[in-house]
Design a protein around this motif. Structure first.
Motif, mmCIF file in Angstrom:
data_model
loop_
_atom_site.group_PDB
_atom_site.id
_atom_site.type_symbol
_atom_site.label_atom_id
_atom_site.label_comp_id
_atom_site.label_asym_id
_atom_site.label_seq_id
_atom_site.Cartn_x
_atom_site.Cartn_y
_atom_site.Cartn_z
ATOM 1 N N ILE A 132 0.853 -1.185 0.000
ATOM 2 C CA ILE A 132 0.000 0.000 0.000
ATOM 3 C C ILE A 132 0.890 1.236 0.000
ATOM 4 N N ALA A 133 0.794 2.036 -1.056
ATOM 5 C CA ALA A 133 1.561 3.276 -1.143
ATOM 6 C C ALA A 133 0.791 4.402 -0.445
ATOM 7 N N ASP A 134 1.445 5.080 0.479
ATOM 8 C CA ASP A 134 0.817 6.186 1.203
ATOM 9 C C ASP A 134 0.626 7.378 0.269
ATOM 10 N N ASP A 135 -0.553 7.983 0.304
ATOM 11 C CA ASP A 135 -0.817 9.146 -0.554
ATOM 12 C C ASP A 135 -1.076 10.413 0.260
ATOM 13 N N ASP A 136 -0.677 10.394 1.551
ATOM 14 C CA ASP A 136 -0.902 11.552 2.410
ATOM 15 C C ASP A 136 0.338 12.445 2.460
ATOM 16 N N GLU A 137 0.113 13.748 2.562
ATOM 17 C CA GLU A 137 1.205 14.701 2.689
ATOM 18 C C GLU A 137 1.810 14.625 4.088
ATOM 19 N N PRO A 138 3.123 14.843 4.211
ATOM 20 C CA PRO A 138 3.727 14.835 5.553
ATOM 21 C C PRO A 138 3.210 15.998 6.380
ATOM 22 N N PRO A 139 3.222 15.870 7.715
ATOM 23 C CA PRO A 139 2.747 16.965 8.565
ATOM 24 C C PRO A 139 3.665 18.180 8.472
ATOM 25 N N ILE A 140 3.112 19.361 8.773
ATOM 26 C CA ILE A 140 3.876 20.612 8.785
ATOM 27 C C ILE A 140 4.366 20.876 10.208
ATOM 28 N N VAL A 141 5.647 21.232 10.321
ATOM 29 C CA VAL A 141 6.271 21.466 11.620
ATOM 30 C C VAL A 141 6.228 22.954 11.952
ATOM 31 N N SER A 142 5.942 23.277 13.218
ATOM 32 C CA SER A 142 5.997 24.664 13.673
ATOM 33 C C SER A 142 6.534 24.696 15.102
ATOM 34 N N ILE A 143 6.871 25.889 15.564
ATOM 35 C CA ILE A 143 7.354 26.070 16.931
ATOM 36 C C ILE A 143 6.443 27.052 17.629
ATOM 37 N N SER A 144 6.262 26.866 18.944
ATOM 38 C CA SER A 144 5.377 27.737 19.698
ATOM 39 C C SER A 144 5.880 29.174 19.673
#
Length: 222
Positions: A132-144
């Motif tokens: 199964i190939a994942d088709d979701d975008e990676p999460p976006i990283v942020s800092i507080s």
């Protein structure tokens, strides 16, 4: 009969073991997380003059039944007379969890065939992987947002993802001066320069080691 060997229903028996003349094999398959059915092919070496049936089932691998695909158990399939292949169906489920670069990693489960209703037909390869190939975008990283602490205390920043990830996320961090300088920090400024946000989590805290001094000064920024 050939020497000590003989035939049973067209299959050669050598050393007490049947050497089957005809057999089934299942091929690997691949699909994406798009909530639809895919197929795997089962082939027979030589077409028959009559129908045969067999069963198949799914077996969990890194992909999990119910979350990533719909399980199958003891499902019967018919290979028609004169045909050399038949397709099995599996249903893949959609999710919104990033599970890694599909060019480097794919989840999989197994599909196994068994219980052929013709004793003259063996199974040469009974298990196949379905990837199964994942088709979701990676999460976006942020800092507080900026954290201000009294000197001689510890400052904590939160690194966060905008959504849950199915794999560990590694984030490189660095401290840059604004109105501060090195004298405002311990020799080890940060508790880490690379932090891991474990799979299934969305946040991790990073500690900044602030040092007290005796110089009257306004609030400083880093």
């Amino acid at each position: 009969m050939v020497g000590g060997d003989f035939y049973i229903s067209g299959n050669l028996v050598v050393g007490g073991k049947i050497q089957y003349d005809n057999y089934l094999s299942i091929e690997n398959g691949e699909g994406e997380e798009d909530d639809k059915e895919y197929t795997l092919k089962v082939t027979i070496k030589k077409a028959l003059d009559h129908d045969i049936t067999f069963k198949y089932k799914t077996i969990e691998g890194s992909a999990k039944e119910g979350d990533d695909y719909e399980g199958v158990k003891d499902k019967e399939v018919t290979l028609k007379a004169g045909e050399t292949s038949v397709e099995l169906s599996v249903k893949i489920k959609e999710d919104d969890i990033y599970e890694g670069d599909p060019n480097k990693y794919k989840e999989y489960f197994d599909v196994q065939i068994y219980d052929v209703d013709d004793d003259d037909i063996a199974i040469q390869k009974d298990t196949a992987h379905f990837y199964i190939a994942d088709d979701d975008e990676p999460p976006i990283v942020s800092i507080s947002s900026d954290v201000s602490e009294y000197e001689n205390d510890k400052a904590f920043f939160t690194i966060k993802l905008d959504k849950e990830s199915g794999v560990d996320a590694y984030v490189d961090i660095a401290l840059e001066h604004n109105s501060t300088d090195d004298d405002d920090f311990e020799s080890e400024k940060l508790s880490a320069t690379t932090v891991k946000i474990p799979a299934g989590s969305k946040t991790v805290d990073v500690k900044v080691n602030v040092k007290d001094d005796d110089t009257p000064e306004p609030d400083e920024v880093y």
